[in-house]
Design a protein around this motif. Structure first.
Motif, mmCIF file in Angstrom:
data_model
loop_
_atom_site.group_PDB
_atom_site.id
_atom_site.type_symbol
_atom_site.label_atom_id
_atom_site.label_comp_id
_atom_site.label_asym_id
_atom_site.label_seq_id
_atom_site.Cartn_x
_atom_site.Cartn_y
_atom_site.Cartn_z
ATOM 1 N N GLU A 243 0.535 -8.101 4.151
ATOM 2 C CA GLU A 243 -0.302 -9.035 4.831
ATOM 3 C C GLU A 243 0.388 -10.697 5.650
ATOM 4 O O GLU A 243 -0.083 -11.405 5.762
ATOM 5 N N TYR B 187 -7.888 -10.822 7.041
ATOM 6 C CA TYR B 187 -6.068 -9.919 6.862
ATOM 7 C C TYR B 187 -6.101 -9.084 6.437
ATOM 8 O O TYR B 187 -5.414 -7.707 6.798
ATOM 9 N N LYS B 188 -6.588 -8.909 4.956
ATOM 10 C CA LYS B 188 -6.982 -7.941 4.267
ATOM 11 C C LYS B 188 -7.423 -6.812 4.431
ATOM 12 O O LYS B 188 -7.109 -5.190 5.090
ATOM 13 N N VAL C 54 -4.999 -5.035 7.223
ATOM 14 C CA VAL C 54 -3.926 -4.164 7.024
ATOM 15 C C VAL C 54 -4.123 -3.649 6.520
ATOM 16 O O VAL C 54 -3.277 -1.904 6.835
#
Length: 82
Positions: free
Chosen positions: A35, A19-20, A23
């Motif tokens: 996120e 997820y990071k 982003v």
């Protein structure tokens, strides 16, 4: 003695990102997504995820398609989109 090495990436997802990472990649496209937004895309579009240890992965291609769908809809609603 044979050495066994587990890949740190899930085999079932062809282009995995965390997820990071997603982003950061969205920020580079000029269309930032938090996120929490990425997590919402995964949940709403029921995108396939895979966990390796404590890290959750999702397909970057699937995220791009989810993001495009929403961004294009916003553009059509707010401008003279053909």
């Amino acid at each position: 003695m044979a050495a066994t090495h587990l890949s740190p990436f899930p085999a079932e997802i062809e282009d995995p990102v965390t997820y990071k990472e997603a982003v950061a990649l969205f920020a580079r496209t000029g269309h930032k997504a938090a996120e929490s937004t990425v997590r919402r895309y995964v949940e709403e579009d029921e995108l396939k995820t895979a966990r390796v240890g404590k890290v959750m992965y999702v397909s970057w291609t699937d995220l791009l398609e989810a993001h495009f769908k929403r961004t294009a809809a916003k553009l059509r609603a707010s401008s003279d989109w053909p």
